[in-house]
Design a protein around this motif. Structure first.
Motif, short mmCIF file in Angstrom:
data_model
loop_
_atom_site.label_atom_id
_atom_site.label_comp_id
_atom_site.label_asym_id
_atom_site.label_seq_id
_atom_site.Cartn_x
_atom_site.Cartn_y
_atom_site.Cartn_z
N ARG A 4 33.13 81.14 97.96
CA ARG A 4 34.37 80.36 97.99
C ARG A 4 34.25 79.14 98.89
NH1 ARG A 4 37.59 84.60 100.20
NH2 ARG A 4 39.19 83.05 100.57
N TRP A 16 32.38 76.52 96.98
CA TRP A 16 33.27 75.91 95.99
C TRP A 16 34.28 74.98 96.66
CZ3 TRP A 16 34.41 80.98 92.84
CH2 TRP A 16 33.31 81.25 92.00
N SER A 18 35.06 72.52 93.62
CA SER A 18 35.03 73.22 92.34
C SER A 18 36.41 73.76 91.95
CB SER A 18 34.04 74.38 92.39
OG SER A 18 34.10 75.14 91.21
N LEU A 77 36.76 76.29 90.18
CA LEU A 77 36.65 77.75 90.17
C LEU A 77 37.42 78.40 91.31
CD1 LEU A 77 32.85 78.08 89.29
CD2 LEU A 77 34.79 78.59 87.79
N GLN A 97 40.29 77.89 92.18
CA GLN A 97 41.70 78.08 91.81
C GLN A 97 41.93 79.22 90.83
OE1 GLN A 97 43.82 76.52 93.67
NE2 GLN A 97 42.06 75.52 94.60
N ARG A 98 40.87 79.85 90.36
CA ARG A 98 41.04 80.97 89.42
C ARG A 98 41.77 82.12 90.09
NH1 ARG A 98 36.23 81.60 85.14
NH2 ARG A 98 36.49 79.52 84.26
N ARG A 99 42.59 82.79 89.29
CA ARG A 99 43.42 83.88 89.81
C ARG A 99 42.60 84.98 90.48
NH1 ARG A 99 48.75 86.40 87.85
NH2 ARG A 99 48.58 88.51 88.68
N ALA A 100 41.53 85.43 89.82
CA ALA A 100 40.70 86.51 90.38
C ALA A 100 40.06 86.08 91.69
CB ALA A 100 39.64 86.93 89.38
N VAL A 101 39.67 84.83 91.78
CA VAL A 101 39.04 84.31 92.99
C VAL A 101 40.03 84.30 94.16
CG1 VAL A 101 37.97 82.26 94.02
CG2 VAL A 101 37.34 82.97 91.71
N ARG A 102 41.30 84.15 93.85
CA ARG A 102 42.33 84.17 94.90
C ARG A 102 42.74 85.59 95.28
NH1 ARG A 102 45.21 80.48 91.50
NH2 ARG A 102 46.89 82.02 91.54
#
Length: 126
Positions: free
Chosen positions: A24, A27, A32, A34, A36-41
């Motif tokens: 993270r 990124w 990136s 990426l 902001q993706r839900r799973a990443v958060r």
């Protein structure tokens, strides 16, 4: 669960936590989408919750030994890691600031690992 099972879960969660942090942070520095993706958060919070619950459980299982100076050192450093980590991922205004904060957070994490391994606040320097 027994002590060793919880300890291994704690160590696994710690490994996953730093792995996701490094990804993270990269990124964040590179801008990136990426990040902001839900799973990443969500996933890092789940992992970190497991890490903290296991840490508290281990401290309770250790009883009075769970409040040794090395445990308190880990707690203080964890607070510092979280603070610097938020700069690396979210709050840093420039990519350079986020990158420097990420390196500092990784160094704090490495120090925490040393404290845990050596059971000494001096970490790798003991």
């Amino acid at each position: 669960m027994n002590y060793l099972a919880i300890k291994h879960l704690h160590m696994t969660a710690a490994s996953l936590s730093i792995l996701f942090f490094v990804i993270r942070a990269y990124w964040s520095v590179t801008g990136s989408a990426l990040l902001q993706r839900r799973a990443v958060r969500i996933v890092p919070h789940v992992i970190d919750t497991i890490l903290l619950v296991c840490g508290v459980t281990l401290s309770v299982m250790l009883g009075a030994a769970g409040m040794q100076p090395w445990v308190l050192t880990k707690i203080v450093l964890l607070i510092a890691y979280i603070g610097v980590g938020t700069i690396a991922i979210k709050r840093g205004r420039t990519a350079r600031t986020r990158g420097i904060a990420a390196l500092i957070a990784i160094a704090i994490f490495a120090y925490i690992v040393g404290v845990a391994i050596h059971r000494n606040p001096l970490s790798w320097f003991s």
